[in-house]
Motif scaffolding. Structure first.
Motif, short mmCIF file in Angstrom:
data_model
loop_
_atom_site.label_atom_id
_atom_site.label_comp_id
_atom_site.label_asym_id
_atom_site.label_seq_id
_atom_site.Cartn_x
_atom_site.Cartn_y
_atom_site.Cartn_z
N TYR A 14 4.53 -5.87 7.50
CA TYR A 14 3.67 -4.80 7.36
C TYR A 14 4.77 -3.80 6.55
CZ TYR A 14 1.39 -0.65 8.81
OH TYR A 14 0.69 0.77 8.74
N ILE A 18 4.22 -1.66 3.48
CA ILE A 18 3.44 -0.13 3.43
C ILE A 18 4.51 0.62 2.58
CG2 ILE A 18 5.08 0.43 5.30
CD1 ILE A 18 1.53 1.47 5.31
N GLY A 23 1.20 -1.15 -0.91
CA GLY A 23 0.72 -0.67 0.50
C GLY A 23 0.42 0.78 0.37
N ALA A 27 -3.19 2.50 1.68
CA ALA A 27 -3.40 3.41 2.84
C ALA A 27 -4.10 4.70 2.29
CB ALA A 27 -1.91 4.01 3.03
N ILE A 71 -3.01 -2.47 7.14
CA ILE A 71 -2.61 -0.89 6.54
C ILE A 71 -4.01 -0.29 6.71
CG2 ILE A 71 -2.01 0.10 4.59
CD1 ILE A 71 0.02 -2.14 3.82
N GLU A 75 -4.37 3.16 8.90
CA GLU A 75 -4.48 4.28 8.13
C GLU A 75 -5.77 5.03 7.90
OE1 GLU A 75 -1.58 5.92 7.65
OE2 GLU A 75 -0.41 4.16 8.35
#
Length: 128
Positions: A14, A18, A23, A27, A71, A75
């Protein structure tokens, strides 16, 4: 490019993903898609396609899609860190910026919140 064998051996986590372009894209996509309160079937299908495209674009194995989903889940209900994600994209080349905006606009066209999209777009374009 890494061979398929090499690709398969890479395990993503992760925190690696991210901060990467893919990533951050996921998000931001999550925040736009969820901003109207619900993610429709059409939005979900579009998002799945984006996951495939991002995995291809970055040369990451398809297992990275599990991380994209994580993610997205983490998010989608947070707008408090929107600026933080936008700032991770500062200095993005024009081609990358256009690609990102095209992806985000795709979900807006289905059912997303244009206000969040416009904020992201304005922030990305203002310091070109």
């Amino acid at each position: 490019a890494p061979s398929l064998e090499e690709k398969r051996e890479v395990h993503y986590n992760y925190y690696d993903v991210i901060d990467d372009f893919d990533g951050v894209t996921v998000a931001l996509l999550a925040k736009i898609a969820k901003s109207d309160g619900v993610i429709s079937k059409e939005e979900a299908n579009y998002i799945s396609e984006v996951y495939q495209k991002l995995a291809d674009l970055t040369g990451k194995s398809l297992e990275v899609i599990d991380i994209y989903e994580e993610i997205f889940e983490r998010e989608k209900d947070r707008l408090d860190n929107l600026d933080e994600f936008i700032s991770k994209l500062k200095g993005l080349e024009e081609e990358g910026r256009n690609y990102l905006l095209t992806i985000l606009e795709g979900v807006v066209k289905i059912d997303g919140n244009r206000a969040i999209f416009e904020k992201i777009k304005d922030e990305l374009l203002k310091d070109r």
